[in-house]
Design a protein around this motif. Sequence first.
Motif, PDB file in Angstrom:
ATOM      1  N   ARG A  37       8.585   1.345   5.654  1.00  0.00           N
ATOM      2  CA  ARG A  37       9.637   0.411   6.074  1.00  0.00           C
ATOM      3  C   ARG A  37       9.160  -0.442   7.245  1.00  0.00           C
ATOM      4  N   ALA A  38       8.481   0.192   8.192  1.00  0.00           N
ATOM      5  CA  ALA A  38       7.952  -0.558   9.339  1.00  0.00           C
ATOM      6  C   ALA A  38       6.911  -1.569   8.868  1.00  0.00           C
ATOM      7  N   ASP A  49      -0.379   4.283   2.504  1.00  0.00           N
ATOM      8  CA  ASP A  49      -0.326   3.497   1.277  1.00  0.00           C
ATOM      9  C   ASP A  49      -1.571   2.622   1.295  1.00  0.00           C
ATOM     10  N   HIS A  50      -2.665   3.177   0.797  1.00  0.00           N
ATOM     11  CA  HIS A  50      -3.961   2.517   0.905  1.00  0.00           C
ATOM     12  C   HIS A  50      -4.048   1.225   0.109  1.00  0.00           C
ATOM     13  N   GLU A  51      -3.396   1.158  -1.032  1.00  0.00           N
ATOM     14  CA  GLU A  51      -3.431  -0.078  -1.820  1.00  0.00           C
ATOM     15  C   GLU A  51      -2.745  -1.210  -1.060  1.00  0.00           C
ATOM     16  N   HIS A  52      -1.597  -0.916  -0.502  1.00  0.00           N
ATOM     17  CA  HIS A  52      -0.873  -1.926   0.277  1.00  0.00           C
ATOM     18  C   HIS A  52      -1.699  -2.319   1.504  1.00  0.00           C
ATOM     19  N   ALA A  53      -2.272  -1.342   2.174  1.00  0.00           N
ATOM     20  CA  ALA A  53      -3.102  -1.622   3.349  1.00  0.00           C
ATOM     21  C   ALA A  53      -4.288  -2.497   2.966  1.00  0.00           C
ATOM     22  N   VAL A  72       8.118  10.786   6.792  1.00  0.00           N
ATOM     23  CA  VAL A  72       7.276  10.034   7.724  1.00  0.00           C
ATOM     24  C   VAL A  72       6.664   8.834   7.003  1.00  0.00           C
ATOM     25  N   ALA A  73       6.155   9.057   5.803  1.00  0.00           N
ATOM     26  CA  ALA A  73       5.547   7.972   5.027  1.00  0.00           C
ATOM     27  C   ALA A  73       6.565   6.875   4.743  1.00  0.00           C
ATOM     28  N   ILE A 108      -0.498  -3.512   8.812  1.00  0.00           N
ATOM     29  CA  ILE A 108      -1.655  -2.740   8.343  1.00  0.00           C
ATOM     30  C   ILE A 108      -1.639  -1.339   8.956  1.00  0.00           C
ATOM     31  N   GLY A 109      -1.404  -1.273  10.247  1.00  0.00           N
ATOM     32  CA  GLY A 109      -1.379   0.033  10.916  1.00  0.00           C
ATOM     33  C   GLY A 109      -0.376   0.984  10.295  1.00  0.00           C
ATOM     34  N   HIS A 110       0.814   0.485  10.008  1.00  0.00           N
ATOM     35  CA  HIS A 110       1.831   1.353   9.404  1.00  0.00           C
ATOM     36  C   HIS A 110       1.512   1.679   7.947  1.00  0.00           C
ATOM     37  N   ALA A 111       0.934   0.736   7.213  1.00  0.00           N
ATOM     38  CA  ALA A 111       0.541   1.021   5.825  1.00  0.00           C
ATOM     39  C   ALA A 111      -0.526   2.113   5.793  1.00  0.00           C
ATOM     40  N   LEU A 112      -1.471   2.044   6.725  1.00  0.00           N
ATOM     41  CA  LEU A 112      -2.496   3.093   6.800  1.00  0.00           C
ATOM     42  C   LEU A 112      -1.899   4.431   7.215  1.00  0.00           C
TER      43      LEU A 112
END
Length: 178
Positions: free
Chosen positions: A80-81, A103-107, A74-75, A95-99
Motif C-alpha cells: 500500500r505504501a 514484491d520483486h516484480e513490482h520493484a 506486513v507485506a 521501490i523501497g517499500h516494494a522491496l
Amino acid sequence: VRGFLLATSVLEGLSAPLCDAVAARSDGQAMLERIDRENLFVVALDDERRWYRYHHLFADFLRSRLGREGARRVADLHLRASSWYEEHGQIVEAIGHALSAPDHEHAARLIEREVKQAWSRGEGPTVLGWLEALPADVKRRRPRLLLQHAQARALTGRPDEAAPLVQEAERAADAAGA
C-alpha cells in the motif's frame, strides 16, 4: 490508536494522506494530531505539522509487534505504501517499500523506470542496493537490469564483479531473442 500505530509503523515519514492509504482509514490527520498531542513518541518534521516520524526506538518496538501479526500483513502494508508513493511520483520510496514487501516484480518495474534518474543524481550506491536486493531470476528476465547491476558494481569500486553480470545479461538477452 494501536491499529493506526502498528499499520503506519512500516513508514519512515508520516503524513495524513499516506497514513490513510496504508492503514485503509480516513482519519489520518486526526490520529496524527492526537498522538502528537498525547506525546506518543512522534516527532513533527515540519512547522506545518504535515509530516511526522516515530521516535526510532518506538518505531522499532511497533515494527516488532507488527511482525508478530504475520508476514502477509506486513507485506500488504508495504505494498500500500509503495502504491501511494508511486502515485505521488516518489519512486525511490516506492521501490523501497516494494522491496520490503517483497514484491520483486513490482520493484523491478519501478527500478527500470527510475534507474537513469538515480544515476543522474549520483546515487550509485542506492542503485547497487536495489539491484542486489532483487533475486537473480528477476534480473535474468530483464537483461537491462543485469547491465545496470554490472555498471553499479563497476562504479562503486567492484569492477571485477561486473564482467560476469555482463555475460549473464548477454545470455539472458539471447535466450529472450532480444
